[in-house]
Write a protein that holds these residues in place. Structure first.
Motif, PDB file in Angstrom:
ATOM      1  N   GLY A   1       0.114   5.232  -1.854  1.00  0.00           N
ATOM      2  CA  GLY A   1      -0.865   6.308  -1.652  1.00  0.00           C
ATOM      3  C   GLY A   1      -2.301   5.797  -1.548  1.00  0.00           C
TER       4      GLY A   1
ATOM      5  N   ILE B   1       3.660   0.952   3.132  1.00  0.00           N
ATOM      6  CA  ILE B   1       5.047   1.461   3.115  1.00  0.00           C
ATOM      7  C   ILE B   1       5.124   2.954   3.461  1.00  0.00           C
TER       8      ILE B   1
ATOM      9  N   LEU C   1       7.639  -6.423 -11.770  1.00  0.00           N
ATOM     10  CA  LEU C   1       7.786  -6.548 -10.309  1.00  0.00           C
ATOM     11  C   LEU C   1       7.290  -7.914  -9.837  1.00  0.00           C
TER      12      LEU C   1
ATOM     13  N   LEU D   1       0.864  -1.199   0.000  1.00  0.00           N
ATOM     14  CA  LEU D   1       0.000   0.000   0.000  1.00  0.00           C
ATOM     15  C   LEU D   1       0.892   1.239   0.000  1.00  0.00           C
TER      16      LEU D   1
ATOM     17  N   SER E   1      -1.310  16.640 -14.834  1.00  0.00           N
ATOM     18  CA  SER E   1      -2.529  16.071 -15.436  1.00  0.00           C
ATOM     19  C   SER E   1      -2.987  14.816 -14.704  1.00  0.00           C
TER      20      SER E   1
HETATM   21  C1  LIG Z   1     -10.363   9.892  -9.071  1.00  0.00           C
HETATM   22  C2  LIG Z   1      -8.988   9.433  -9.504  1.00  0.00           C
HETATM   23  C3  LIG Z   1      -8.432   9.970 -10.649  1.00  0.00           C
HETATM   24  C4  LIG Z   1      -7.176   9.556 -11.062  1.00  0.00           C
HETATM   25  N1  LIG Z   1      -6.671  10.089 -12.209  1.00  0.00           N
HETATM   26  C5  LIG Z   1      -5.466   9.684 -12.635  1.00  0.00           C
HETATM   27  C6  LIG Z   1      -4.911  10.210 -13.834  1.00  0.00           C
HETATM   28  O1  LIG Z   1      -5.486  11.056 -14.512  1.00  0.00           O
HETATM   29  N2  LIG Z   1      -3.697   9.751 -14.223  1.00  0.00           N
HETATM   30  C7  LIG Z   1      -2.999   8.808 -13.491  1.00  0.00           C
HETATM   31  O2  LIG Z   1      -1.899   8.432 -13.885  1.00  0.00           O
HETATM   32  N3  LIG Z   1      -3.488   8.311 -12.345  1.00  0.00           N
HETATM   33  C8  LIG Z   1      -4.698   8.728 -11.901  1.00  0.00           C
HETATM   34  N4  LIG Z   1      -5.198   8.207 -10.743  1.00  0.00           N
HETATM   35  C9  LIG Z   1      -4.404   7.182 -10.019  1.00  0.00           C
HETATM   36  C10 LIG Z   1      -3.393   7.857  -9.093  1.00  0.00           C
HETATM   37  O3  LIG Z   1      -2.381   8.485  -9.838  1.00  0.00           O
HETATM   38  C11 LIG Z   1      -2.725   6.867  -8.144  1.00  0.00           C
HETATM   39  O4  LIG Z   1      -2.071   7.636  -7.194  1.00  0.00           O
HETATM   40  C12 LIG Z   1      -1.693   5.926  -8.713  1.00  0.00           C
HETATM   41  O5  LIG Z   1      -2.145   5.195  -9.805  1.00  0.00           O
HETATM   42  C13 LIG Z   1      -1.294   4.878  -7.685  1.00  0.00           C
HETATM   43  O6  LIG Z   1      -0.421   5.440  -6.780  1.00  0.00           O
HETATM   44  P1  LIG Z   1      -0.602   5.184  -5.250  1.00  0.00           P
HETATM   45  O7  LIG Z   1       0.629   5.699  -4.602  1.00  0.00           O
HETATM   46  O8  LIG Z   1      -1.901   5.722  -4.808  1.00  0.00           O
HETATM   47  O9  LIG Z   1      -0.539   3.573  -5.192  1.00  0.00           O
HETATM   48  P2  LIG Z   1      -1.487   2.514  -4.489  1.00  0.00           P
HETATM   49  O10 LIG Z   1      -2.899   2.739  -4.878  1.00  0.00           O
HETATM   50  O11 LIG Z   1      -1.168   2.436  -3.049  1.00  0.00           O
HETATM   51  O12 LIG Z   1      -0.928   1.198  -5.193  1.00  0.00           O
HETATM   52  C14 LIG Z   1      -1.195   0.929  -6.552  1.00  0.00           C
HETATM   53  C15 LIG Z   1      -0.547  -0.407  -6.933  1.00  0.00           C
HETATM   54  O13 LIG Z   1       0.875  -0.301  -6.962  1.00  0.00           O
HETATM   55  C16 LIG Z   1       1.485  -1.177  -5.998  1.00  0.00           C
HETATM   56  N5  LIG Z   1       2.602  -0.404  -5.420  1.00  0.00           N
HETATM   57  C17 LIG Z   1       2.544   0.870  -4.963  1.00  0.00           C
HETATM   58  N6  LIG Z   1       3.758   1.296  -4.615  1.00  0.00           N
HETATM   59  C18 LIG Z   1       4.607   0.276  -4.862  1.00  0.00           C
HETATM   60  C19 LIG Z   1       6.022   0.107  -4.729  1.00  0.00           C
HETATM   61  N7  LIG Z   1       6.815   1.100  -4.292  1.00  0.00           N
HETATM   62  N8  LIG Z   1       6.570  -1.085  -5.079  1.00  0.00           N
HETATM   63  C20 LIG Z   1       5.776  -2.093  -5.538  1.00  0.00           C
HETATM   64  N9  LIG Z   1       4.453  -1.997  -5.704  1.00  0.00           N
HETATM   65  C21 LIG Z   1       3.870  -0.819  -5.369  1.00  0.00           C
HETATM   66  C22 LIG Z   1       0.383  -1.528  -5.017  1.00  0.00           C
HETATM   67  O14 LIG Z   1       0.599  -2.782  -4.415  1.00  0.00           O
HETATM   68  C23 LIG Z   1      -0.837  -1.529  -5.921  1.00  0.00           C
HETATM   69  O15 LIG Z   1      -0.904  -2.749  -6.624  1.00  0.00           O
HETATM   70  C24 LIG Z   1      -6.450   8.598 -10.291  1.00  0.00           C
HETATM   71  C25 LIG Z   1      -6.996   8.071  -9.118  1.00  0.00           C
HETATM   72  C26 LIG Z   1      -8.247   8.480  -8.723  1.00  0.00           C
HETATM   73  C27 LIG Z   1      -8.830   7.901  -7.457  1.00  0.00           C
END
Ligand SMILES: Cc1cc2nc3c(=O)[nH]c(=O)nc-3n(C[C@H](O)[C@H](O)[C@H](O)COP(=O)(O)OP(=O)(O)OC[C@H]3O[C@@H](n4cnc5c(N)ncnc54)[C@H](O)[C@@H]3O)c2cc1C
Length: 291
Positions: free
Chosen positions: A33, A54, A161, A31, A100
């Motif tokens: 963000g 993390i 990964l 997990l 974006s």
């Molecule tokens: C309403 C909405 C709109 C969005 N619009 C966009 C957009 O326009 N463009 C865009 O690109 N994204 C968009 N997103 C997604 C956003 O950018 C997320 O932040 C991103 O996709 C995932 O990052 P996170 O840190 O939240 O990861 P998490 O949601 O915590 O994890 C995502 C995945 O990655 C894995 N993971 C995370 N970190 C690691 C790591 N360090 N090593 C190994 N595995 C890992 C997790 O296990 C999981 O499978 C949107 C999300 C929402 C809710």
């Protein structure tokens, strides 16, 4: 709906996180963000036995310049990248594209590593790392390995990964003298995932195009490099006609999805228009204008 029950672990170091991933393997999920994973948990599309959070590993959140390259820790928030003068100066393409990604609320929590590890086919950051030939540093039980974007992105929502590995760092090479870049996309509404996005990087050499790089998002299972179009541009004199030709060349080779958001043909046409615009803008910026 609420997530299926899971156990929760919050390691404070990469070593602790890797030990947990090794112990639980595919039963664990990292997990970061939570902006992509938490909705999947709620919909029960992901049902991990253990969630390895993390967010307490502070050593994974940084933006640093070292050996001319920009190193970004995987846990760095997207908003921190957007707010960084260092990123804006040294990797302007990343700075431009990250604005974006979703909305400010999403970027406040979402991480750079999370976006890359999730590998959404319409995400901005995979196209950026592909266009810049960035390096993805992955830590696992046997130590670290460094992957190119081509090695890292293996398919739809899939990367190289392993369940026992963490993405820990992304390294961006220096842009080089006379380099201009641009990221352009079209989304139905501000903050939506792109229907199509394009990252262009052009390096000026003796008045002509030296190196050219072009990468798309939203048109395939992952980021798509337009190698043929790049070859067409390299060594040539930049003209609007050449940019139009390269953009057409790139778009005709794409095999975009046909879905409720847009037809494949619409995406292909859009890709040609956006690639042309991105190339023009990158070329203008290669004259020294800074983004
Ligand atoms: C309403 C909405 C709109 C969005 N619009 C966009 C957009 O326009 N463009 C865009 O690109 N994204 C968009 N997103 C997604 C956003 O950018 C997320 O932040 C991103 O996709 C995932 O990052 P996170 O840190 O939240 O990861 P998490 O949601 O915590 O994890 C995502 C995945 O990655 C894995 N993971 C995370 N970190 C690691 C790591 N360090 N090593 C190994 N595995 C890992 C997790 O296990 C999981 O499978 C949107 C999300 C929402 C809710």
């Amino acid at each position: 709906m609420k997530p299926a029950p899971f156990r929760y672990a919050a390691p404070r170091s990469v070593g602790e996180a890797l030990a947990l991933l090794q112990e639980y393997g595919p039963k664990a999920k990292v997990l970061a963000g939570g902006q992509s994973l938490v909705p999947l948990l709620h919909m029960r599309l992901a049902r991990p036995e253990v969630l390895v959070d993390i967010n307490r590993i502070r050593a994974l959140a940084y933006i640093r310049r070292r050996d001319d390259r920009l190193h970004i820790g995987a846990l760095t928030r997207q908003r921190a990248v957007e707010a960084s003068a260092t990123v804006r100066r040294h990797v302007p393409l990343l700075w431009e594209a990250i604005r974006s990604v979703g909305h400010p609320q999403i970027r406040n929590r979402g991480t750079v590593g999370g976006s890359l590890a999730h590998a959404d086919p319409a995400a901005e950051l995979p196209a950026v790392v592909a266009a810049l030939d960035a390096e993805l540093v992955v830590a696992g039980p046997e130590g670290e390995r460094v992957l190119s974007p081509e090695e890292f992105f293996t398919g739809y929502l899939t990367t190289a990964l392993q369940p026992t590995e963490l993405l820990v760092e992304i390294r961006f090479p220096p842009p080089g003298e006379g380099t201009g870049s641009a990221f352009v996309e079209v989304a139905r509404r501000q903050g939506d995932f792109a229907l199509v996005g394009v990252a262009a990087v052009l390096q000026r050499r003796d008045g002509a195009i030296g190196q050219a790089r072009l990468a798309f998002t939203g048109v395939g299972p992952g980021p798509v490099r337009a190698r043929e179009a790049e070859r067409l541009l390299q060594g040539e004199t930049a003209t609007p006609r050449l940019f139009a030709q390269a953009a057409r060349e790139a778009s005709t080779r794409l095999e975009p999805p046909d879905d409720i958001h847009a037809t494949a043909q619409y995406r292909r046409d859009l890709a040609a228009v956006l690639a042309h615009r991105a190339l023009e803008a990158a070329w203008q910026r290669s004259r020294g204008r800074r983004r």
